[in-house]
Design an enzyme around this catalytic site. Structure first.
Site, mmCIF file in Angstrom:
data_model
loop_
_atom_site.group_PDB
_atom_site.id
_atom_site.type_symbol
_atom_site.label_atom_id
_atom_site.label_comp_id
_atom_site.label_asym_id
_atom_site.label_seq_id
_atom_site.Cartn_x
_atom_site.Cartn_y
_atom_site.Cartn_z
ATOM 1 C CB SER A 1 -8.375 0.909 5.768
ATOM 2 O OG SER A 1 -9.120 2.096 5.815
ATOM 3 C CB SER B 1 -8.037 3.687 2.757
ATOM 4 O OG SER B 1 -7.208 3.105 3.774
ATOM 5 C CE LYS C 1 -3.933 1.999 2.565
ATOM 6 N NZ LYS C 1 -4.826 1.825 3.736
#
Length: 485
Positions: A178, A154, A79
């Site tokens: 997330s 996210s 990420k």
């Protein structure tokens, strides 16, 4: 033969048995990305030259029989809010466009030590603020199961890349769901470890008392293997817990006869989609058939999780994001005529709408006239939520329920309606507020879109979560669905 859908465990076995070279694995992965990612849009940056170079070095070690490391030759995606030395790290924000870190995060050091290979950085909601990956400045990731749906957020890029067979595992971060929510939406396995289990050194901070890094994989055992690699105390992170290293795979395969499972009535109440309820009820019956004892319980303060979370997280974000000022690094407004203008214009132009909304909310909640009414009160509610869990865990080993109230929603449906978007965090935010571990596994589909089942555990008891999740996975999984995407 394509290896893009092989598990971490299987790829490791193939490499150790000299059935395939790390360089062949990496080539196959980049071929898959070239073929599929123009549609999925999960990657923000690829580290192709370094990945190929490292794979060739590992080929040489393989030829000598020197295959050290739990993840020797295994590709990974990270990420884009996790610092990667010499690889652009943007947090999917204009504010950090072009930012190339000069140091490595602790989790990346651990993964490099185990000889994993970085493929690239994955898309996300800007500064991890969002639940659909629609707040990314750069691109919109789509759900591999349905290209008209969001992948969640996210960590949407992290979940989508794993589901699409573009990497066997990825890392995400989880502040209020997330990792688990996009894992649910994309039909993969996502673990949010206990707060303090994994070092946050090198994770760009959103809400420091809630953030935690965790793995996303296509099966439960792979997830345990990766968490084992990245967990552990770190002197660079004062919030990392001084607990002993754990063999997370040791419980996998053990039965769950007599395991006491709690099903909160609030988790199947108002706001939960009927198909999701049905899938969770079926999962509960499966757990019973495996020997678990399931009882209904109450977590009465669940409904206060979202308001408490958004006040606390936004307050911490307003402080953490103050460092992005247009001077030291990041976006620098060209139009500013004074220092004050430089601060204002750099931040106004560099941050997206959702990030600015949360900074405003957090700054308001921390202001002198409202601190007691909002921030202090939210911290008291946080304690009540933790107490609810503590009470349940006096008599039960695991809590079970849906990961999210619905399946993935359509692209564009909720981006302009923050309250509806925030409601998707109903079942995940309490876990972060209480600092507990939680794992999402697939438990069904509705109109082709995956449904996630969440197991919540006692602090630092990820082993039990893996044990029960693995047993459930033997009865239901989406392993055959990935290759058809």
């Amino acid at each position: 033969m394509s290896i893009r859908y092989e598990s971490v465990e299987k790829l490791s076995e193939m490499i150790k048995n000299n059935e395939i070279k790390p360089s062949e694995v990496v080539k196959d992965i980049y071929d898959a990305i070239e073929e599929t990612d123009p549609t999925i849009k999960s990657f923000l940056a690829l580290d192709k030259d370094n990945a190929i170079k490292k794979a060739k070095e590992l080929d040489e070690l393989q030829a000598k029989g020197q295959m050290e490391g739990k993840l020797f030759g295994i590709p990974m995606g990270i990420k884009d809010n996790i610092i990667t030395k010499d690889v652009e790290t943007t947090c999917a924000s204009k504010m950090l466009e072009g930012f190339v870190p000069i140091y490595e995060s602790t989790v990346m050091n651990k993964l490099h030590d185990e000889n994993a290979i970085l493929i690239g950085k994955l898309n996300m909601d800007e500064f991890a603020m969002g639940g659909s990956t629609e707040t990314s400045y750069f691109k919109q990731t789509v759900n591999p199961f349905d290209h008209t749906a969001v992948p969640g957020g996210s960590s949407g890029g992290s979940a989508a890349a794993v589901a699409a067979g573009l990497v066997p595992f990825s890392l995400g971060s989880d502040t209020g769901g997330s990792i688990r929510q996009p894992a649910a939406y994309c039909g993969v396995v996502g673990m949010k470890p206990t707060y303090g289990r994994v070092s946050r050194f090198g994770l760009v901070a959103f809400a420091s008392s809630l953030d935690q890094i965790g793995p996303i994989t296509r099966n439960v055992k792979d997830n345990a293997i990766v968490l084992e690699t990245i967990s552990g105390v770190d002197r660079n992170d004062s919030t990392s817990a001084p607990v002993e290293d754990v063999d997370f795979t040791s419980e996998i395969g053990k039965d769950i006869k007599g395991l006491k499972v709690a099903l909160p009535k609030e988790y199947l109440g108002e706001g939960i989609n009927e198909d999701v309820k049905e899938a969770v009820k079926n999962a509960v019956e499966t757990l019973k058939s495996l020997g678990a004892e399931v009882d209904e319980v109450s977590l009465p303060n669940t409904k206060y999780g979202i308001p408490s979370y958004y006040v606390i997280a936004s307050s911490e974000a307003s402080a953490n994001l103050a460092r992005f000022d247009g001077i030291r690094y990041g976006y620098h407004s060209k139009e500013a005529q004074s220092l004050e203008e430089l601060y204002k214009m750099s931040r106004s132009e560099g941050f997206g709408a959702e990030v600015k909304r949360r900074i405003f909310l957090g700054t308001f909640a921390l202001s002198s006239g409202y601190y007691d009414a909002y921030y202090k009160k939210s911290q008291k509610v946080r304690t009540l939520i933790k107490n609810d869990f503590d009470k349940v865990f006096e008599n039960y080993d695991v809590v079970v329920g849906p990961t999210a109230p619905t399946t993935a929603f359509n692209l564009g449906d909720e981006i302009d309606d923050p309250l509806t978007m925030y409601a998707n965090d109903l079942l995940t935010t309490p876990v972060n507020l209480a600092g507990l571990p939680g794992i999402s596994v697939p438990c069904g589909q509705s109109n082709g879109r995956p449904i996630g089942l969440q197991f919540i555990g006692k602090p630092f008891d990820e082993k039990t979560l893996y044990r029960v999740a693995y047993q459930y996975e033997t009865q239901f999984n989406l392993h055959d669905a990935y290759e058809k995407l």
